[in-house]
Write a protein that holds these residues in place. Structure first.
Motif: not given
Length: 146
Positions: A3-4, A6-8, A10, A13, A28, A70
């Protein structure tokens, strides 16, 4: 794929930015070690929040600026896969330095406390996070409560 920022998941959030970054890093690492996403996400969330509560302002600022969730180690995993450890009971046992909290078959405790009540409190938190039970032992090695 890690995951980053920008992309993890939900569920990350609504976390504060630095807590989310730490949770991504922890999750990770757990995935690298063979844990499933369904276990890694809640544990990483809990551990990231705990880290934030206990970290100094300098540690938080340094991680916010320099932490790279990451970036993976070139040498690979640091530990043997051991996801079954999550299925083990947490135990509180007498220790030479006080009272230890550890997974039932762990070689070393995760933490050692001066007093038993603090160890029990921490053991309960871990057991709740991992969905296992807590077993508390007396000084003589017999079970006090489960």
């Amino acid at each position: 794929m890690p995951w980053t920022l920008e992309d993890y998941p939900s569920s990350f959030k609504n976390l504060d930015k630095v807590i989310r970054k730490k949770a991504i890093d922890i999750a990770n690492s757990m995935l690298d070690e063979g844990y499933g996403e369904d276990r890694a996400i809640p544990i990483a969330t809990s551990q990231a929040k705990e880290w934030y509560e206990n970290a100094s302002e300098n540690e938080i600022n340094d991680y916010d600026k320099n932490g790279q969730p990451t970036k993976r180690s070139e040498e690979g995993k640091k530990y043997d896969n051991n996801p079954e450890r999550l299925e083990e009971d947490e135990i509180v046992v007498s220790h030479e330095d006080g009272w230890a909290v550890k997974s039932r078959n762990a070689k070393q405790p995760s933490q050692v406390f001066d007093n038993k009540d603090d160890a029990i409190k921490r053991g309960r938190e871990i057991a709740k996070n991992e969905g296992t039970k807590l077993v508390v032992y007396k000084q003589d090695g017999t079970v006090q409560k489960s």
